[in-house]
Design a protein around this motif. Structure first.
Motif, PDB file in Angstrom:
ATOM      1  N   LEU A 186      -2.341   0.288   5.934  1.00  0.00           N
ATOM      2  CA  LEU A 186      -2.849   0.908   5.511  1.00  0.00           C
ATOM      3  C   LEU A 186      -3.122   1.776   6.158  1.00  0.00           C
ATOM      4  N   ALA A 187      -3.967   2.063   7.514  1.00  0.00           N
ATOM      5  CA  ALA A 187      -4.134   2.937   7.997  1.00  0.00           C
ATOM      6  C   ALA A 187      -2.939   4.055   8.914  1.00  0.00           C
ATOM      7  N   ALA A 188      -2.073   3.416   9.134  1.00  0.00           N
ATOM      8  CA  ALA A 188      -1.323   4.055   9.896  1.00  0.00           C
ATOM      9  C   ALA A 188      -0.351   4.523   8.942  1.00  0.00           C
ATOM     10  N   HIS A 189      -0.091   4.339   7.944  1.00  0.00           N
ATOM     11  CA  HIS A 189       0.573   5.105   6.954  1.00  0.00           C
ATOM     12  C   HIS A 189      -0.374   5.846   5.796  1.00  0.00           C
ATOM     13  N   GLY A 190      -1.543   6.546   6.068  1.00  0.00           N
ATOM     14  CA  GLY A 190      -2.209   7.151   4.977  1.00  0.00           C
ATOM     15  C   GLY A 190      -2.271   6.597   3.960  1.00  0.00           C
ATOM     16  N   VAL A 191      -2.197   5.464   3.518  1.00  0.00           N
ATOM     17  CA  VAL A 191      -2.285   4.374   2.238  1.00  0.00           C
ATOM     18  C   VAL A 191      -4.412   4.591   1.901  1.00  0.00           C
ATOM     19  N   ASP A 192      -4.050   4.559   0.209  1.00  0.00           N
ATOM     20  CA  ASP A 192      -5.219   4.686   0.587  1.00  0.00           C
ATOM     21  C   ASP A 192      -6.332   2.720   0.347  1.00  0.00           C
ATOM     22  N   ILE A 193      -4.545   2.126  -0.581  1.00  0.00           N
ATOM     23  CA  ILE A 193      -5.384   1.112  -1.250  1.00  0.00           C
ATOM     24  C   ILE A 193      -3.890   0.407  -1.578  1.00  0.00           C
ATOM     25  N   GLY A 194      -4.024  -0.713  -2.039  1.00  0.00           N
ATOM     26  CA  GLY A 194      -2.547  -1.715  -1.926  1.00  0.00           C
ATOM     27  C   GLY A 194      -3.015  -2.792  -2.813  1.00  0.00           C
ATOM     28  N   VAL A 195      -2.342  -3.201  -3.530  1.00  0.00           N
ATOM     29  CA  VAL A 195      -2.451  -4.633  -4.148  1.00  0.00           C
ATOM     30  C   VAL A 195      -1.677  -5.355  -3.416  1.00  0.00           C
ATOM     31  N   ARG A 196      -2.013  -6.711  -3.094  1.00  0.00           N
ATOM     32  CA  ARG A 196      -1.209  -7.712  -1.818  1.00  0.00           C
ATOM     33  C   ARG A 196      -1.030  -8.980  -2.690  1.00  0.00           C
ATOM     34  N   TYR A 197      -0.432  -9.705  -2.695  1.00  0.00           N
ATOM     35  CA  TYR A 197      -0.121 -10.996  -2.560  1.00  0.00           C
ATOM     36  C   TYR A 197      -0.169 -12.048  -1.621  1.00  0.00           C
ATOM     37  N   GLY A 198      -1.286 -12.976  -1.985  1.00  0.00           N
ATOM     38  CA  GLY A 198      -1.167 -13.577  -0.612  1.00  0.00           C
ATOM     39  C   GLY A 198      -2.978 -14.986  -1.064  1.00  0.00           C
ATOM     40  N   ALA A 199      -3.220 -14.781   0.397  1.00  0.00           N
ATOM     41  CA  ALA A 199      -4.209 -15.827   0.477  1.00  0.00           C
ATOM     42  C   ALA A 199      -5.624 -15.214   0.228  1.00  0.00           C
ATOM     43  N   GLY A 200      -5.689 -14.004   0.890  1.00  0.00           N
ATOM     44  CA  GLY A 200      -6.874 -13.261   0.175  1.00  0.00           C
ATOM     45  C   GLY A 200      -7.463 -12.653   1.858  1.00  0.00           C
ATOM     46  N   GLN A 201      -6.963 -13.196   3.166  1.00  0.00           N
ATOM     47  CA  GLN A 201      -7.478 -12.989   3.961  1.00  0.00           C
ATOM     48  C   GLN A 201      -6.337 -12.114   5.026  1.00  0.00           C
ATOM     49  N   TRP A 202      -6.744 -10.431   5.253  1.00  0.00           N
ATOM     50  CA  TRP A 202      -6.418  -9.931   6.014  1.00  0.00           C
ATOM     51  C   TRP A 202      -7.319  -8.818   6.781  1.00  0.00           C
TER      52      TRP A 202
END
Length: 304
Positions: free
Chosen positions: A138-154
Motif C-alpha cells: 500500500l505504501a509503495a504504490h500510493g494505495v489508501d485502502i484495500g480488501v484482502r483475503y486471508g487469515a487477517g495478519q498483515w
C-alpha cells in the motif's frame, strides 16, 4: 541534503533489503529487476560505498551491509512519514482521489455491483481501483485502502474483518437438468469439477478435497477437471455449464440469488478458514475519505 532523485532509490533499497532480492523487489514495485538494480547502484555511487554484500554463489542473495541494516529503520520511518504527508495534502483537496486495491474477482462479483451507492454519498471522491491477484504494498504504490483475503495478519497494517465465507458446490440449472444424478455428495466424484487456483499455494484456501472431506466423501474425483486462477472466471465457467464449481458465498451469492447458479447439497456446512479484511495503514486512519469508504464497506457487508 539528500536529493529528491534518490527517493525512488531508497524505495528500491528498502524493498530489496526486505526481500533479499532485486527480482522480488521488482515484482513488488512493478518495475524490472534491472531497474531496481540500477536505482540501488545509483544510490551506492552517490554514497561512495556498497549497500549490499553480493553473493558469489551464482544465486541472487542480497545481504545488507552493517551500515544498511542500521539505516533501514530510519529509511522506513522516513518513507512512511512522506506517505503520511502526501495523505494530508490529499485531505485538503476539494476533489479527492481514493485508491483502493482489491482482487479482480472481488471487484467484479462484489464491489462494482455496489459502488454506485458510495459515489452517491461521496460525489466529490474519485475511486480508483487497483485490481491485482498479488498483494500490493500500500505504501509503495500510493494505495489508501484495500480488501484482502486471508487469515487477517498483515504486519504493519490495520486489518478489520469484512466478510466471512461459506463454501458450497454450484452449477448451472442446465447442468443440473442434464442426464446426471446428483443425489449425494459422493456423486460429484464422477462430475467435471472446476477448481479455483486464484490462491494456489495458500494452505488454508478452501479446495474441493477439503469440501469433500467435510461432506464425508472418500476417494478421488474420477471426472475431468478444469483449473482456473480467477475466482470470477470459475463461477462464470459454472454459469456457462462447463461443470460444477466450488462456490465461495461472497462471490457466488448474486449468481445463486438470480438463478444463474444452483447451490448443491445445502445440508453440508463448510466455512472457509479465510475471510475478507479491510486493510489500511494505521497512520492514515484519520483521512476522511478513507474513513468514509471503510464505513461504507462495513455497512454493505452488514446489509448483504
Amino acid at each position: 541534503m539528500t536529493k529528491l532523485v534518490h527517493l525512488n532509490a531508497l524505495r528500491a533499497l528498502e524493498a530489496s533489503a526486505r526481500h533479499r532480492s532485486f527480482a522480488a523487489a521488482a515484482a513488488e514495485l512493478h518495475v524490472t529487476p534491472a531497474a531496481v538494480g540500477q536505482l540501488v547502484r545509483t544510490l551506492e555511487a552517490w554514497l561512495g560505498t556498497p549497500v549490499f554484500h553480493r553473493s558469489s554463489s551464482g544465486r541472487e542473495r542480497l545481504v545488507p551491509t552493517e551500515a544498511t541494516e542500521l539505516a533501514l529503520a530510519d529509511i522506513r520511518a522516513g518513507l512512511d512519514r512522506l506517505t503520511l504527508g502526501l495523505e494530508r495534502l490529499k485531505e485538503g483537496s476539494p476533489h479527492g482521489v481514493l485508491t483502493v486495491t482489491v482482487s479482480p474477482a472481488f471487484a467484479a462479483k462484489w464491489l462494482l455491483p455496489r459502488i454506485d451507492s458510495f459515489h452517491r454519498a461521496w460525489p466529490d471522491t474519485e475511486v480508483r481501483l487497483d485490481t491485482s491477484l498479488k498483494p500490493v504494498d500500500l505504501a509503495a504504490h500510493g494505495v489508501d485502502i484495500g480488501v484482502r483475503y486471508g487469515a487477517g495478519q498483515w504486519p504493519g497494517f490495520t486489518a478489520e474483518k469484512l466478510l466471512e465465507e461459506e463454501i458450497y458446490p454450484v452449477c448451472s440449472p442446465r447442468w443440473l437438468e442434464g442426464a446426471r444424478r446428483l443425489r449425494r455428495p459422493s456423486d460429484l466424484l464422477a462430475e467435471t469439477l472446476i477448481h479455483d487456483l486464484s490462491m494456489d499455494g495458500d494452505a488454508g484456501f478452501p479446495t474441493w478435497a477439503a469440501w469433500l472431506r467435510a461432506a464425508g466423501v472418500t476417494g478421488a474425483p474420477r471426472g475431468r477437471g478444469t483449473r482456473i486462477n480467477n475466482a470470477a472466471a470459475v463461477l462464470q465457467a459454472a454459469v456457462e455449464g462447463q461443470g460444477v464449481a466450488l462456490g465461495r458465498s461472497v462471490m457466488a451469492r448474486d449468481d445463486v440469488a438470480s438463478g444463474r447458479l444452483v447451490r448443491l447439497f445445502p445440508q453440508v456446512s463448510f466455512s472457509s478458514p479465510r475471510a475478507y479484511f479491510i486493510v489500511y495503514r494505521p497512520q492514515c486512519s484519520g483521512v476522511p475519505r478513507l474513513q468514509a469508504f471503510r464505513d461504507w464497506l462495513l455497512e454493505q457487508a452488514r446489509s448483504r
